[in-house]
Write an enzyme that holds these catalytic residues in place. Structure first.
Site, PDB file in Angstrom:
ATOM      1  N   GLY A  18       0.684  -1.257   0.088  1.00 56.50           N
ATOM      2  CA  GLY A  18       0.009   0.012  -0.133  1.00 56.50           C
ATOM      3  C   GLY A  18       0.918   1.322   0.059  1.00 56.50           C
TER       4      GLY A  18
ATOM      5  CD  GLU B  26      -2.839  -1.746  -1.523  1.00 59.16           C
ATOM      6  OE1 GLU B  26      -3.257  -0.777  -1.209  1.00 59.16           O
ATOM      7  OE2 GLU B  26      -2.216  -2.659  -1.095  1.00 59.16           O
TER       8      GLU B  26
ATOM      9  CE1 TYR C 197      -7.032  -2.155   8.871  1.00 63.42           C
ATOM     10  CE2 TYR C 197      -6.223  -4.313   8.195  1.00 63.42           C
ATOM     11  CZ  TYR C 197      -6.688  -2.970   8.077  1.00 63.42           C
ATOM     12  OH  TYR C 197      -7.013  -2.479   6.453  1.00 63.42           O
TER      13      TYR C 197
ATOM     14  CD1 TRP D  47      -3.137  -5.670   7.066  1.00 58.97           C
ATOM     15  CD2 TRP D  47      -1.806  -6.725   5.512  1.00 58.97           C
ATOM     16  NE1 TRP D  47      -1.588  -5.067   7.162  1.00 58.97           N
ATOM     17  CE2 TRP D  47      -1.107  -5.557   6.159  1.00 58.97           C
ATOM     18  CE3 TRP D  47      -1.164  -7.592   4.439  1.00 58.97           C
ATOM     19  CZ2 TRP D  47       0.244  -5.339   5.900  1.00 58.97           C
ATOM     20  CZ3 TRP D  47       0.164  -7.331   4.130  1.00 58.97           C
ATOM     21  CH2 TRP D  47       1.021  -6.190   4.802  1.00 58.97           C
TER      22      TRP D  47
END
Length: 379
Positions: free
Chosen positions: A99, A140, A259, A348
């Site tokens: 990212g 990305e 997360y 992730w």
């Protein structure tokens, strides 16, 4: 043609088809690991996974070659050996990009045949030298029609190269995967689905980061599976868009986060989804790992809520509000993936889990769920 030659040809074809079939993935239970998480590779319970991604290798914008930083070389070089101690059958893939990688470097590389070859050849060399079973591209994101076309060309050439390398080396072909936007439509720019489907073993649909304090002034489900209004992002909407565009369900892997995101509520008494906020809480960008969320709940006596309509969790204490996925959300998403004929799921990231609780729940849910005929149909 003599009978001997005919028999030889039949045997060769049969062997080739058997080899190709044996390489087809039957399930993907995966997660990503990266060094900055400070989670020891030795602590990964690899028995809960079929595949593990080691992230990230880099792209040198000058040479267009894939490299591993000197800081990461020791852990990357032993990653496969380490995770296979608990699970000798687990497959590892080297993930490239990420990212925070410079997406313009990937766009430039993909635009030129020579630079694409440099990327492809070096990626294969690095994967082999570090003992990985495959490669994963996390660009990305390609952001124009031209970049998407070049992305498709890159994938086709990559596939041809790994097939040729396997033939010449006598080794099993390297797996190829890519992490992609949750929908095949990236802000009106369409992915080259035909190239994706024919070139990759699967794609990881990043069905998360829908809401976060950095881009949303109200609370919201960061990784909703469903959106009742059908107007916003959701894992289901993204999955449908890919499959309806022509991606086989068995090449789609649904992603979810280990997360969440924390906001500071404007009013402590307004604490549902879409409540007004003043910005991020707990961390500078509001991101917080699942293990930390569990600790926050205990330490603050936080109220927890599971929303079965969107399939997401949130908790709040005072003006602190966190959106995340707990066991029930993860299990529901895994069941969704299997019942709709997807190849599997990924998360992730493994280091944010709480004592492997989410990974264990996900693996058990997949094994306990029966695939149904409720597949998403291509239109």
């Amino acid at each position: 043609m003599s009978s001997t030659k005919l028999i030889s040809l039949i045997v060769s074809i049969t062997f080739f088809l058997t080899l190709q079939c044996s390489m087809a993935q039957t399930v993907v239970k995966a997660s990503y690991w990266f060094p900055a998480s400070e989670f020891p590779v030795t602590d990964i319970d690899s028995s809960l996974f079929t595949h593990l991604f080691c992230a990230f290798a880099d792209l040198n914008s000058q040479t267009n070659q894939v490299t591993v930083s000197s800081a990461n070389q020791p852990k990357f070089s032993t990653f496969t050996q380490t995770v296979q101690r608990r699970n000798p059958s687990v497959k590892t893939l080297l993930s490239i990009g990420g990212g925070i990688a410079d997406k313009t470097a990937y766009a430039s590389m993909a635009s030129n045949p020579t630079s694409r070859k440099s990327f492809i050849d070096s990626s294969i060399r690095v994967a082999r030298s570090y003992g990985f079973h495959g490669l994963d591209l996390d660009w990305e994101y390609p952001s124009s029609a031209t970049e998407m076309t070049n992305f498709g060309t890159l994938l086709r050439e990559w596939r041809s190269a790994v097939v040729a390398e396997a033939s010449s080396s006598g080794k099993p072909r390297l797996l190829l995967a890519a992490a992609v936007f949750y929908s095949n439509n990236y802000y009106s720019v369409l992915y080259p689905v035909s190239a994706v489907a024919s070139s990759l073993d699967w794609v990881n649909l990043m069905a998360y980061d829908f809401y976060g304090p950095g881009w949303s002034r109200v609370t919201g489900p960061p990784a909703a599976l469903f959106d009742p209004s059908n107007a916003g992002p959701s894992g289901d909407a993204g999955t449908r868009s890919w499959i309806q565009a022509g991606l086989p369900a068995k090449k789609a892997v649904l992603g979810f986060p280990y997360y969440g995101y924390a906001w500071r509520l404007t009013n402590a008494n307004s604490h549902s989804y879409y409540a007004p906020t003043t910005g991020a809480a707990i961390s500078p960008d509001g991101s917080i790992g699942y293990g930390q969320i569990r600790k926050f709940i205990v330490d603050n006596g936080a109220t927890t809520v599971y929303n079965s309509t969107v399939v997401g969790d949130y908790c709040y204490a005072g003006t602190n509000w966190i959106g995340y996925d707990d066991n029930q959300s993860i299990v529901t998403k895994v069941r969704y993936a299997k019942q709709r004929g997807l190849l599997g799921y990924f998360s992730w990231h493994v280091g944010a889990d709480d004592n492997s609780g989410l990974s264990r729940a996900a693996s058990q849910a997949w094994d306990a769920t029966t695939a149904t005929t409720r597949t998403i149909q291509k239109v």
